[in-house]
Design a protein around this motif. Structure first.
Motif, PDB file in Angstrom:
ATOM      1  N   VAL A 238       8.614   8.076  -2.077  1.00 55.44           N
ATOM      2  CA  VAL A 238       7.177   7.335  -1.504  1.00 55.44           C
ATOM      3  C   VAL A 238       6.315   8.404  -2.277  1.00 55.44           C
ATOM      4  CG1 VAL A 238       5.449   6.435   0.162  1.00 55.44           C
ATOM      5  CG2 VAL A 238       8.071   6.422   0.452  1.00 55.44           C
ATOM      6  N   ILE A 239       5.504   7.734  -3.244  1.00 53.98           N
ATOM      7  CA  ILE A 239       4.538   8.350  -3.921  1.00 53.98           C
ATOM      8  C   ILE A 239       3.044   8.345  -3.804  1.00 53.98           C
ATOM      9  CG2 ILE A 239       3.916   8.729  -6.569  1.00 53.98           C
ATOM     10  CD1 ILE A 239       6.771   7.681  -7.413  1.00 53.98           C
ATOM     11  N   CYS A 240       2.934   7.038  -3.045  1.00 52.52           N
ATOM     12  CA  CYS A 240       1.376   6.791  -3.188  1.00 52.52           C
ATOM     13  C   CYS A 240       1.289   5.748  -2.028  1.00 52.52           C
ATOM     14  CB  CYS A 240       0.701   6.396  -4.584  1.00 52.52           C
ATOM     15  SG  CYS A 240       1.403   5.025  -5.193  1.00 52.52           S
ATOM     16  N   LEU A 241       0.042   5.967  -1.094  1.00 47.00           N
ATOM     17  CA  LEU A 241      -0.166   5.160  -0.199  1.00 47.00           C
ATOM     18  C   LEU A 241      -1.560   4.467  -0.352  1.00 47.00           C
ATOM     19  CD1 LEU A 241       1.125   7.344   2.887  1.00 47.00           C
ATOM     20  CD2 LEU A 241       2.319   5.310   1.957  1.00 47.00           C
ATOM     21  N   GLU A 242      -1.885   3.291   0.418  1.00 46.77           N
ATOM     22  CA  GLU A 242      -3.222   2.781   0.485  1.00 46.77           C
ATOM     23  C   GLU A 242      -3.049   1.990   1.909  1.00 46.77           C
ATOM     24  OE1 GLU A 242      -5.801   2.918  -1.571  1.00 46.77           O
ATOM     25  OE2 GLU A 242      -6.596   0.882  -2.065  1.00 46.77           O
ATOM     26  N   LEU A 243      -4.193   2.009   2.501  1.00 47.65           N
ATOM     27  CA  LEU A 243      -4.503   1.576   3.802  1.00 47.65           C
ATOM     28  C   LEU A 243      -5.404   0.489   3.994  1.00 47.65           C
ATOM     29  CD1 LEU A 243      -3.392   1.646   6.833  1.00 47.65           C
ATOM     30  CD2 LEU A 243      -5.009   3.366   7.337  1.00 47.65           C
ATOM     31  N   VAL A 244      -5.509  -0.696   4.141  1.00 52.54           N
ATOM     32  CA  VAL A 244      -6.577  -1.630   4.272  1.00 52.54           C
ATOM     33  C   VAL A 244      -6.044  -2.540   5.353  1.00 52.54           C
ATOM     34  CG1 VAL A 244      -7.568  -3.556   2.847  1.00 52.54           C
ATOM     35  CG2 VAL A 244      -6.516  -1.313   1.613  1.00 52.54           C
ATOM     36  N   ASN A 245      -7.241  -2.849   6.232  1.00 54.22           N
ATOM     37  CA  ASN A 245      -7.126  -3.545   7.271  1.00 54.22           C
ATOM     38  C   ASN A 245      -5.760  -3.538   8.203  1.00 54.22           C
ATOM     39  OD1 ASN A 245      -9.917  -4.542   6.811  1.00 54.22           O
ATOM     40  ND2 ASN A 245      -9.189  -5.773   5.099  1.00 54.22           N
ATOM     41  N   ARG A 246      -5.391  -2.630   8.321  1.00 51.54           N
ATOM     42  CA  ARG A 246      -4.035  -2.252   9.193  1.00 51.54           C
ATOM     43  C   ARG A 246      -2.804  -2.573   8.550  1.00 51.54           C
ATOM     44  NH1 ARG A 246      -4.446   1.453  12.231  1.00 51.54           N
ATOM     45  NH2 ARG A 246      -3.092   0.757  13.594  1.00 51.54           N
ATOM     46  N   HIS A 247      -3.123  -2.946   6.970  1.00 45.60           N
ATOM     47  CA  HIS A 247      -1.966  -2.886   6.468  1.00 45.60           C
ATOM     48  C   HIS A 247      -1.841  -1.771   5.460  1.00 45.60           C
ATOM     49  CE1 HIS A 247      -2.995  -7.061   7.451  1.00 45.60           C
ATOM     50  NE2 HIS A 247      -2.070  -7.442   7.111  1.00 45.60           N
ATOM     51  N   LEU A 248      -0.516  -1.473   5.373  1.00 49.71           N
ATOM     52  CA  LEU A 248      -0.042  -0.046   4.677  1.00 49.71           C
ATOM     53  C   LEU A 248       0.602  -0.531   3.348  1.00 49.71           C
ATOM     54  CD1 LEU A 248      -0.213   3.207   4.565  1.00 49.71           C
ATOM     55  CD2 LEU A 248       1.826   2.950   5.883  1.00 49.71           C
ATOM     56  N   TYR A 249      -0.137   0.004   2.207  1.00 54.00           N
ATOM     57  CA  TYR A 249       0.938  -0.223   0.984  1.00 54.00           C
ATOM     58  C   TYR A 249       1.379   0.930   0.492  1.00 54.00           C
ATOM     59  CZ  TYR A 249      -2.079  -4.561   0.874  1.00 54.00           C
ATOM     60  OH  TYR A 249      -2.466  -5.663   1.325  1.00 54.00           O
ATOM     61  N   SER A 250       2.761   0.926   0.245  1.00 47.93           N
ATOM     62  CA  SER A 250       3.626   2.152  -0.246  1.00 47.93           C
ATOM     63  C   SER A 250       4.111   2.009  -1.706  1.00 47.93           C
ATOM     64  CB  SER A 250       4.286   2.311   0.699  1.00 47.93           C
ATOM     65  OG  SER A 250       5.312   1.627   1.047  1.00 47.93           O
ATOM     66  N   GLY A 251       3.810   2.952  -2.516  1.00 50.00           N
ATOM     67  CA  GLY A 251       4.359   2.994  -3.823  1.00 50.00           C
ATOM     68  C   GLY A 251       5.436   3.883  -3.952  1.00 50.00           C
ATOM     69  N   SER A 252       6.758   3.470  -4.600  1.00 46.80           N
ATOM     70  CA  SER A 252       7.705   4.291  -4.467  1.00 46.80           C
ATOM     71  C   SER A 252       8.503   4.425  -6.019  1.00 46.80           C
ATOM     72  CB  SER A 252       8.811   3.662  -3.666  1.00 46.80           C
ATOM     73  OG  SER A 252      10.064   4.063  -3.728  1.00 46.80           O
TER      74      SER A 252
END
Length: 387
Positions: A238-252
């Motif tokens: 898991v390389i990068c994370l973004e948190l928006v409105n209680r939604h977590l986005y994860s790039g891998s």
């Protein structure tokens, strides 16, 4: 199926790969840090280079831009502060004994993490080291900062005056939380079995998210140190994370981005189509933008996961992206900064979001979890992909 887009401008001033791209809080400037040992300041008004910051003796690993000052860190073991108007070097912070990987500016503090296994705190104005955080068994890759007043109801007596805390993620597989004033370790968060590559903090909810080479994301209570959830569906680092409105986005490194509902741990979307690791991501106006080791940036409808556009033109990995005034900025290891017009994508998604909210408002109030959705590692990446 996404269609290809052409850059409205290509900036080729750097003589080496761009490792990081930072946007000033007021949105007026961009800062790029490069393998050529220099940083450059760009105006978002005319997309021209208005500053060439020279002085580092090796490549720049990371950079951070404030409205009036720029900060760069380097493999030459130092951090520098620059005047954004004149390009003059205002301060050199010396003390690390190896590559400085990451910096973070908060209040009057400058924090840094290094391959020398330490993190350090500096006075921004006095060019002076205030504290050293020693305890990791390997290099410090990522940093986060918060104030105890934001999360703690009852502080320990000895820490009543010392309210700032630093979070560090390391290749020793641990996350540590430190009192800034004393340098004392407040918590060691154990659970990961691979290097911790990224951190994202949600102080109001007392949560910390960490992404790792063990393929997992973990959620922690930053007051108690308790591990709350483990997100396990990725098949690569898991390389990068973004948190928006209680939604977590994860790039891998598994070539996907996943979206998770933080409150339940449910994975509600997977964004595919990447041909290499996902190195960076950014959410904007209902669109998820990604940068990849396949040299392309992509735009996805964040709800449906549909690929809306592919931005082609770079030759190597895209290391960082920024968005301002409906322009997408992509910085690549090919040495170029490319600027793309995303007005059409953003307008379509804003209309769609508005329409969906209108329909929901007229319909039943009952909703599923999915309906609620409306609301560097670069070398490690290449190694994991067998390059």
């Amino acid at each position: 199926m996404g269609n290809s887009g052409s850059a409205v401008k290509v900036c080729t001033d750097h003589q080496g790969g761009i490792n990081w791209l930072s946007l000033s809080p007021d949105g007026q400037r961009l800062l790029t840090g490069s393998e050529d040992g220099t940083a450059r300041l760009w105006s978002t008004a005319d997309s021209q280079c208005h500053g060439h910051l020279q002085g580092h003796e090796s490549y720049i690993t990371f950079c951070h831009l404030e409205n009036e000052a720029a900060f760069t860190c380097s493999a030459d073991h130092t951090i520098r502060k620059w005047d954004v108007l004149t390009g003059q070097c205002l301060a050199i912070y010396r003390g690390h004994t190896s590559i400085v990987n990451r910096i973070l500016v908060a209040k009057d503090y400058l924090f840094s993490g290094s391959y020398d296994r330490t993190a350090r705190c500096w006075s921004v104005d006095k060019e002076k080291q205030i504290q050293e955080f020693r305890g990791h068994r390997n290099c410090v890759l990522t940093l986060a900062h918060y104030s105890s007043r934001d999360v703690l109801e009852e502080e320990e007596e000895e820490e009543r005056v010392s309210r700032d805390l630093l979070v560090t993620g390391s290749t020793d597989c641990t996350v540590k939380v430190w009192w800034v004033a004393s340098g004392r370790c407040y918590q060691t968060l154990l659970g990961h079995t691979g290097a911790v590559l990224c951190l994202i903090l949600d102080a109001p909810n007392r949560e910390l998210f960490s992404g790792s080479m063990d393929y997992t994301i973990r959620t922690w209570n930053i007051v108690t140190g308790e591990q709350l959830k483990v997100f396990k569906e990725h098949q690569g680092s898991v390389i990068c994370l973004e948190l928006v409105n209680r939604h977590l986005y994860s790039g891998s490194a598994d070539r996907t981005v996943k979206c998770w509902l933080v409150d339940t741990g449910e994975r509600i979307q997977t964004y595919k189509a990447h041909k290499h690791s996902v190195s960076t991501l950014k959410y904007h106006a209902g669109v998820l933008f990604t940068g990849s080791g396949d040299a392309c940036a992509r735009a996805f409808n964040s709800k449906s996961g549909v690929l809306q556009k592919i931005f082609r033109g770079h030759k190597f990995i895209i290391n960082c992206i920024q968005i301002h005034n409906e322009l997408l900025y992509t910085a690549s290891h090919d040495g170029t900064l490319r600027i793309w017009d995303i007005r059409g994508i953003c307008k379509r998604n804003k209309r769609r979001l508005k329409k969906e909210r209108s329909v929901q408002g007229r319909g039943s109030q009952k909703g599923s979890l999915s309906r609620l959705f409306n609301n560097k590692v670069g070398c490690m990446v290449q190694q994991e992909n067998g390059e």
